[in-house]
Design a protein around this motif. Sequence first.
Motif, PDB file in Angstrom:
ATOM      1  N   GLN A   1       0.757  -1.167   0.057  1.00 11.76           N
ATOM      2  CA  GLN A   1       0.094  -0.183   0.048  1.00 11.76           C
ATOM      3  C   GLN A   1       0.913   1.177  -0.002  1.00 11.76           C
ATOM      4  OE1 GLN A   1      -2.116  -0.903   3.655  1.00 11.76           O
ATOM      5  NE2 GLN A   1      -4.014  -0.429   2.306  1.00 11.76           N
ATOM      6  N   PRO A   2       0.324   2.329  -0.559  1.00 12.05           N
ATOM      7  CA  PRO A   2       1.143   3.759  -0.556  1.00 12.05           C
ATOM      8  C   PRO A   2       1.066   4.296   1.025  1.00 12.05           C
ATOM      9  CG  PRO A   2      -0.882   4.060  -1.410  1.00 12.05           C
ATOM     10  CD  PRO A   2      -0.865   2.583  -1.317  1.00 12.05           C
ATOM     11  N   MET A   3       1.822   5.048   1.442  1.00  4.87           N
ATOM     12  CA  MET A   3       1.944   5.433   2.707  1.00  4.87           C
ATOM     13  C   MET A   3       0.857   6.655   2.764  1.00  4.87           C
ATOM     14  SD  MET A   3       4.206   3.954   4.708  1.00  4.87           S
ATOM     15  CE  MET A   3       4.500   5.421   5.942  1.00  4.87           C
ATOM     16  N   ALA A   4       0.177   6.272   3.830  1.00  3.99           N
ATOM     17  CA  ALA A   4      -0.954   7.631   3.820  1.00  3.99           C
ATOM     18  C   ALA A   4      -0.324   8.780   4.505  1.00  3.99           C
ATOM     19  CB  ALA A   4      -2.035   7.008   4.984  1.00  3.99           C
ATOM     20  N   ARG A   5      -1.021   9.944   3.935  1.00  7.92           N
ATOM     21  CA  ARG A   5      -0.618  11.299   4.360  1.00  7.92           C
ATOM     22  C   ARG A   5      -0.882  11.258   5.984  1.00  7.92           C
ATOM     23  NH1 ARG A   5      -3.301  15.857   1.282  1.00  7.92           N
ATOM     24  NH2 ARG A   5      -4.815  14.157   0.986  1.00  7.92           N
ATOM     25  N   ARG A   6      -0.215  12.098   6.616  1.00  6.76           N
ATOM     26  CA  ARG A   6      -0.462  12.377   8.028  1.00  6.76           C
ATOM     27  C   ARG A   6      -1.785  12.921   8.388  1.00  6.76           C
ATOM     28  NH1 ARG A   6       4.003  11.697  11.417  1.00  6.76           N
ATOM     29  NH2 ARG A   6       5.795  11.594  10.143  1.00  6.76           N
ATOM     30  N   GLY A   7      -2.353  12.612   9.339  1.00 10.82           N
ATOM     31  CA  GLY A   7      -3.718  12.918   9.824  1.00 10.82           C
ATOM     32  C   GLY A   7      -3.433  12.267  11.265  1.00 10.82           C
ATOM     33  N   THR A   8      -5.111  12.582  11.979  1.00 10.28           N
ATOM     34  CA  THR A   8      -5.393  12.002  13.046  1.00 10.28           C
ATOM     35  C   THR A   8      -5.626  10.590  13.110  1.00 10.28           C
ATOM     36  OG1 THR A   8      -6.371  14.168  13.669  1.00 10.28           O
ATOM     37  CG2 THR A   8      -6.955  12.420  15.166  1.00 10.28           C
ATOM     38  N   GLU A   9      -4.725   9.806  13.842  1.00 13.55           N
ATOM     39  CA  GLU A   9      -5.174   8.379  13.970  1.00 13.55           C
ATOM     40  C   GLU A   9      -6.284   8.246  14.790  1.00 13.55           C
ATOM     41  OE1 GLU A   9      -1.432   6.099  14.511  1.00 13.55           O
ATOM     42  OE2 GLU A   9      -0.317   6.814  12.821  1.00 13.55           O
ATOM     43  N   LEU A  10      -7.257   7.380  14.349  1.00 21.28           N
ATOM     44  CA  LEU A  10      -8.407   6.994  15.062  1.00 21.28           C
ATOM     45  C   LEU A  10      -8.486   5.380  14.967  1.00 21.28           C
ATOM     46  CD1 LEU A  10     -10.823   9.844  13.737  1.00 21.28           C
ATOM     47  CD2 LEU A  10      -9.461   9.567  16.060  1.00 21.28           C
ATOM     48  N   PHE A  11      -9.613   4.860  15.555  1.00 20.75           N
ATOM     49  CA  PHE A  11      -9.817   3.613  15.681  1.00 20.75           C
ATOM     50  C   PHE A  11     -11.253   3.459  15.601  1.00 20.75           C
ATOM     51  CE2 PHE A  11     -11.525   0.702  19.012  1.00 20.75           C
ATOM     52  CZ  PHE A  11     -11.193  -0.484  18.642  1.00 20.75           C
ATOM     53  N   ALA A  12     -11.799   2.528  14.805  1.00 22.61           N
ATOM     54  CA  ALA A  12     -13.080   2.052  14.705  1.00 22.61           C
ATOM     55  C   ALA A  12     -13.135   0.580  14.695  1.00 22.61           C
ATOM     56  CB  ALA A  12     -13.619   2.719  13.604  1.00 22.61           C
ATOM     57  N   GLY A  13     -14.178   0.144  15.538  1.00 20.70           N
ATOM     58  CA  GLY A  13     -14.318  -1.352  15.364  1.00 20.70           C
ATOM     59  C   GLY A  13     -15.966  -1.947  15.673  1.00 20.70           C
ATOM     60  N   VAL A  14     -15.965  -3.240  15.348  1.00 21.97           N
ATOM     61  CA  VAL A  14     -17.312  -3.826  15.854  1.00 21.97           C
ATOM     62  C   VAL A  14     -17.007  -4.959  16.718  1.00 21.97           C
ATOM     63  CG1 VAL A  14     -19.064  -5.207  14.842  1.00 21.97           C
ATOM     64  CG2 VAL A  14     -18.562  -2.941  14.046  1.00 21.97           C
ATOM     65  N   VAL A  15     -17.681  -5.321  17.516  1.00 20.76           N
ATOM     66  CA  VAL A  15     -17.642  -6.698  18.394  1.00 20.76           C
ATOM     67  C   VAL A  15     -19.144  -7.201  18.374  1.00 20.76           C
ATOM     68  CG1 VAL A  15     -17.414  -5.948  20.718  1.00 20.76           C
ATOM     69  CG2 VAL A  15     -16.695  -8.078  20.396  1.00 20.76           C
ATOM     70  N   GLN A  16     -19.203  -8.285  18.179  1.00 18.25           N
ATOM     71  CA  GLN A  16     -20.673  -8.937  18.490  1.00 18.25           C
ATOM     72  C   GLN A  16     -20.811  -9.521  19.917  1.00 18.25           C
ATOM     73  OE1 GLN A  16     -23.323  -8.858  16.593  1.00 18.25           O
ATOM     74  NE2 GLN A  16     -22.859  -8.558  14.428  1.00 18.25           N
ATOM     75  N   ASP A  17     -21.354  -9.097  20.765  1.00 18.65           N
ATOM     76  CA  ASP A  17     -21.715  -9.602  22.073  1.00 18.65           C
ATOM     77  C   ASP A  17     -22.554 -10.574  22.035  1.00 18.65           C
ATOM     78  OD1 ASP A  17     -20.809  -8.537  24.958  1.00 18.65           O
ATOM     79  OD2 ASP A  17     -22.897  -9.564  24.744  1.00 18.65           O
ATOM     80  N   GLU A  18     -22.520 -11.684  22.603  1.00 16.30           N
ATOM     81  CA  GLU A  18     -23.447 -12.853  22.740  1.00 16.30           C
ATOM     82  C   GLU A  18     -24.816 -12.290  23.295  1.00 16.30           C
ATOM     83  OE1 GLU A  18     -23.243 -15.501  21.276  1.00 16.30           O
ATOM     84  OE2 GLU A  18     -21.315 -15.951  20.736  1.00 16.30           O
ATOM     85  N   VAL A  19     -24.809 -11.503  24.084  1.00 19.14           N
ATOM     86  CA  VAL A  19     -25.983 -11.011  24.886  1.00 19.14           C
ATOM     87  C   VAL A  19     -26.293  -9.621  24.025  1.00 19.14           C
ATOM     88  CG1 VAL A  19     -27.026 -10.212  26.970  1.00 19.14           C
ATOM     89  CG2 VAL A  19     -25.433 -12.308  27.039  1.00 19.14           C
ATOM     90  N   PHE A  20     -25.679  -8.803  24.034  1.00 18.17           N
ATOM     91  CA  PHE A  20     -26.027  -7.398  23.581  1.00 18.17           C
ATOM     92  C   PHE A  20     -26.212  -7.122  22.068  1.00 18.17           C
ATOM     93  CE2 PHE A  20     -24.935  -6.983  27.829  1.00 18.17           C
ATOM     94  CZ  PHE A  20     -25.517  -6.010  28.484  1.00 18.17           C
ATOM     95  N   GLY A  21     -25.595  -8.053  21.439  1.00 16.56           N
ATOM     96  CA  GLY A  21     -25.562  -7.832  20.102  1.00 16.56           C
ATOM     97  C   GLY A  21     -24.461  -6.887  19.469  1.00 16.56           C
ATOM     98  N   SER A  22     -24.247  -6.487  18.359  1.00 15.70           N
ATOM     99  CA  SER A  22     -23.422  -5.543  17.878  1.00 15.70           C
ATOM    100  C   SER A  22     -23.111  -4.300  18.474  1.00 15.70           C
ATOM    101  CB  SER A  22     -23.622  -4.944  16.342  1.00 15.70           C
ATOM    102  OG  SER A  22     -23.983  -6.419  15.516  1.00 15.70           O
ATOM    103  N   LEU A  23     -21.730  -4.010  18.940  1.00 19.91           N
ATOM    104  CA  LEU A  23     -21.092  -2.938  19.446  1.00 19.91           C
ATOM    105  C   LEU A  23     -20.437  -2.062  18.780  1.00 19.91           C
ATOM    106  CD1 LEU A  23     -21.479  -1.619  22.366  1.00 19.91           C
ATOM    107  CD2 LEU A  23     -19.284  -2.436  22.919  1.00 19.91           C
ATOM    108  N   VAL A  24     -20.477  -0.874  18.439  1.00 16.88           N
ATOM    109  CA  VAL A  24     -19.514  -0.048  17.676  1.00 16.88           C
ATOM    110  C   VAL A  24     -18.863   0.596  18.498  1.00 16.88           C
ATOM    111  CG1 VAL A  24     -19.237   1.562  15.777  1.00 16.88           C
ATOM    112  CG2 VAL A  24     -21.178  -0.077  15.729  1.00 16.88           C
ATOM    113  N   LEU A  25     -17.336   0.470  18.271  1.00 19.38           N
ATOM    114  CA  LEU A  25     -16.551   1.383  19.171  1.00 19.38           C
ATOM    115  C   LEU A  25     -15.638   2.182  18.403  1.00 19.38           C
ATOM    116  CD1 LEU A  25     -16.281  -2.045  20.227  1.00 19.38           C
ATOM    117  CD2 LEU A  25     -15.119  -0.711  22.082  1.00 19.38           C
TER     118      LEU A  25
END
Length: 909
Positions: free
Chosen positions: A769-793
């Motif tokens: 991949q090409p190196m990305a230009r600088r910016g604010t590094e963030l995190f996004a994710g999903v986990v499927q909880d067996e009880v609560f369902g989909s959680l977006v972080l």
Amino acid sequence: MTDMAHRPDTVHALLADGSAVEIRAAGPQDRDEVLRMHREMSPEDLRLRFFAANPRYAGEAAARICAPARPGYRALLAVARGRVVGVAEYTTLPAAPGEPVSADMALAVAEGRHGQGIGTLLLEHLVHAARDAGISTFTAEALAENHAVLKVFADLGLRTSRHFDGTDVRCTVHLEEDERYLSAMDQRGRIADVASLRPLLRPRSVAVVGAGRRPGSVGRAVLGNLRSGGFGGALYAVNPHADVIEGTPAYPMVAALPLVPELVVVAVPAPAVPKTAEECGVWGVRALVVLTAGLDTGQAEALFTTCRRYGMRLVGPNCLGIANTADEARLNATFAAHPPLPGRAGVAVQSGGVGIALLERLCRLGVGISSFVSLGDKYDVSGNDMLQWWESDHGTRLAVLHLESFGNPRAFSRTARRVARGMPVLTVDAGRSDAGRRAAASHTAAAATPTMTRRALFTQAGIIATQSIAELIDTAALLYAQPPPAGADVAVVSNAGGAGVLAADACVEAGLSVPVLDTALADELLTLLPPGAATANPVDTTAAVTADRLRACVDRLAAHGAVDVVLVVLVPTALATGTDDDPLLALTGTPGRRPRPVAAVLLDQEPPVRLLASTDDRAIPAYAEPQSAARALAHAVRHARWRAEPPGTIPPLSGIDTAGATAMVEEYLTHHPDGGWLDPRACAALLDRYHIPQLPWAWAEDEDSAAAAVRHLTDEDTRMALKAYWPGLVHKSDQGALRLDLEGAEEVRTAYRELRERFGDRMTGVLVQPMARRGTELFAGVVQDEVFGSLVLFGLGGTATDLLADHAARLAPLTDRDVHTLITSPRCAPLLFGYRGGQAVDLEGLEQLLLRLSRMACDLPQLAEADLNPVIARPDGVVALDVRLRILPRHAHDPYLRRLRAARTRHGV
């Protein structure tokens, strides 16, 4: 007929009158019952059903419905006490490849069972099954005079069209689930749920099974509380060794009672519970409260199955009992030592000890109880049921829950969001000490602790979550007695400067504001107060202030509009205490209602919180500590702010290829039945199905293809990144599997050789991949909880993700409001909005990324984890640099489909 209560495909659900039916697929063993139902239909019903009153159609229908399973056909039965009372079926119509699939459907309800909601309930479940089968529309033929079935289609909540052809009408029902359909199901579910709880909370007759002859037994205590509480209905005891107990007639068994009681309270030893429940079910009892604890697995399953078979609602087992203080109920079916004081708080708890504490404190405070349910092990009746009961109960103004487990959090959240707009819903956020799931699989799984998940539920649902029972009582006192604050600005008024400072500190630490009062208002207050007063805020009235002067100051602040709340802090002095000039009279003796909330801190009072009666009929909550008052005010401010904002909506998203994504996942699971992590190519392809922006990429399995990828991906001046991959690789940087800032094809070639030498045949390839230009590094994710369902972080990304743990979370599906609060909640949020003169990042692009990630999680229940880290956010766009996706073999579960709990566990709200 088989024992349908034990069939794995059986679902139980409530009808409009509160009775329960089983919904399940038809099979060959059901032919006699289905035939009986059709043969018992009146000639008119047969004509409306089959367009002719020909008896042979009944046999043909039974043969078709109960034939062995076959592709393109499905039939569902509604069964009550072993009798088939309704049938819904569909037959898939031929469709060209790629074209929408339609199905013909038909519906029949047993004679004498119309108007109970059987047909609508069957249709809801048939729609769910059809959607799973890829069907997009139902078509149905009916006689134009068949108003009942046409009304069922019209009221379903789905988009429906009609085409009339003489005496016939053809209905087309579009099966897309939207807010209108969910709201229609909510309304039907609410009506059915409340109706099912009436025999429990407003019974006309009660029997106590297990009331002992001598004082000291649990059953006898409950019987005594029912009598002393003034229960006005028929009351009986069941005891084979007595004729009268506590002045109440006793009978040897339930079947010997002179009438069928609506409610039976069971207080017998654990081995006798299943038999007692069976007797009650056979006799026609509508509800059980099982106080007994210590049921083993067999006894528990027998109790649960019996209640489902006979449609009895169940509270417990292992509970304190239930109470309803309304005049028309006067029900105290608990073994608590003191009767609940009638009032306005509805309370539901799992822990009996917590229940006793809440009852005692709310009653001592003067708020009192409208209804109380000790849920115990919560086999059936749950917090969700109680929320719907309180919503329909005009005597309830506060809802108080203490839940230790959740079974269907998304349905609970939907109910709580609706109820919380009409009354405050309070809970204790218990279990915060849980260390969470120690998952090294991904940043997402490591971040998604049970505490974070539970708090996301509370925040989205508008539930006020306190840290302790004491804090809950403090908050309940304020919400019960005073109007909601319009904002967070507090005026602190004190007759002692030091106490005022402590209160101001407590307010700021709780997230409130103590603004400086404008000069004109400050000068006006000086004219009202004794010499030496200070009016900047905190307002120091001095110890010499009289009741009249203090009242004038408080009234002016409450009326002015410069602040949203007035907090009065009083320290006892010898100057006026106990006289007509007692400053306390300034709070309680006001001539009219103050337009803004007023609370007090009385540093000398012994109870932690109490309500001061006032001449304006609006009590003043008084606290012993400034921190208690500040925390209660902060909860009230947040709740008022939540209620003032419009409910969120799920925005439409363009370019989504759900069918393609589903096919990808199914194909992967065909070759990997146990699931696993997708390789980088599959990750990129799946994100493309949802138009989630990624850096350009190429896959290479040798150094030549890696070098050639440089020319295809970018120009010669752009530096490149190489990311090694092999199945099971988690954190590339920790493994040394990254090569960054490579210049040109030769450096890429060299880097590939280094990686190959280091990892050998374990490495299956690299992502170029090409190196990305600088910016604010963030995190996004999903986990499927067996009880609560989909959680977006979402939160701060890069290598600091786990170290700083600057994350926020919301349950999917995200609304526009959810995604806004998700972006603004982490501590790093100011960086996104242009911190210290910097440019704001592409906020719309960031919202789109999170919304699309939420949609992917909802579409694909098999998506166990999604880890996008880092996501680079810049003013000109947002792009995911590194993506990891884990797939597991899971099936879709519609949390909003009307059904009672399917298995006896300790979960369920």
